[in-house]
Design an enzyme around this catalytic site. Sequence first.
Site, PDB file in Angstrom:
ATOM      1  N   SER A 298       0.866  -1.386   0.024  1.00 33.96           N
ATOM      2  CA  SER A 298      -0.054   0.064  -0.089  1.00 33.96           C
ATOM      3  C   SER A 298       0.908   1.286   0.130  1.00 33.96           C
ATOM      4  O   SER A 298       1.466   1.616  -0.728  1.00 33.96           O
ATOM      5  CB  SER A 298      -0.984  -0.039   1.131  1.00 33.96           C
TER       6      SER A 298
ATOM      7  N   HIS B  18      -8.083  -5.279   0.882  1.00 36.77           N
ATOM      8  CA  HIS B  18      -6.725  -4.627   0.463  1.00 36.77           C
ATOM      9  C   HIS B  18      -5.477  -5.017   1.359  1.00 36.77           C
ATOM     10  O   HIS B  18      -4.411  -5.310   0.832  1.00 36.77           O
ATOM     11  CB  HIS B  18      -6.992  -2.967   0.715  1.00 36.77           C
TER      12      HIS B  18
ATOM     13  N   ASP C 157      -9.957  -6.356  -3.426  1.00 38.39           N
ATOM     14  CA  ASP C 157      -9.403  -5.015  -3.501  1.00 38.39           C
ATOM     15  C   ASP C 157      -9.503  -4.595  -4.904  1.00 38.39           C
ATOM     16  O   ASP C 157      -8.724  -4.725  -5.828  1.00 38.39           O
ATOM     17  CB  ASP C 157      -8.108  -5.081  -3.017  1.00 38.39           C
TER      18      ASP C 157
END
Length: 264
Positions: free
Chosen positions: A165, A243, A216
């Site tokens: 991320s 995610h 995601d």
Amino acid sequence: MQTCSFNRFRLLAFLFVVGTTLMVYYLLPRILLHNVTSSGPSQGLNMANIKQLTINLTVEKNQKPGLSEIFYRESLPPEKDGESLKPNLEVLLLHGQAFNSKTWEGLGTLNLLAQQGHRTVAVDLPGFGNTPHLEIGKVDKDRADFLLAFLNAVGLQTPVLVSPSMSGHFSIPFLMFQNQRLKGFIPIAPVGTNHYSAKQYQKIQTPTLIVFGELDTNLGLQSLKNLKHLPHHTVFKIPAARHACYLDEPDKFHKALLDFLTKF
């Protein structure tokens, strides 16, 4: 009176049997698990110690060097017969927006990789965990230079870089500017992949495992679309994961991670 005493005796005997049964039911599996663990492949090895360390890192901005404190956690292969084992690989763990290096400790990743013989470093990026906010510049090259300075400071030569991320702000520029310092790359739905063109990705020769969660549909699919231009990549989609797929399905993530590391 005799009947009352006999009934009380039977009740106490019944409670004793029930209590003993419950103790055996709950304690026996734990005893067996301990015995299996003690007699498994790790027998004769000390558990890897996870160290918490802080370094003073020289960060250059506008040609003016300055010292900054960077916090990280490190795990090393366990000792065997009192001697330290030489690490098989080096692994550098970055983290997402809502996390820090402690995430990898709690997930068991630091200890797992150490048990597999790898030296593993998990860093608190600037402004997260125990690392204060640092003025390292706002362009991609500045963040790549920061990561390079960190690698040099802790003695990581050519690590496999794991980047979920938000940490893509650091890892993607590093992949572009310093990919010769990476043995492998494991992006987990990172940000910033759209800052570079397909042609730029195609020049990178670093072996890459692209990881994302099936649920995601934002960053996961967007990063896949860009990262698939890397010529030496494989894709691992974790079913029914969001995610932060490594948190939803840690066992599946760890298996994919270890499988990827065996390729080196």
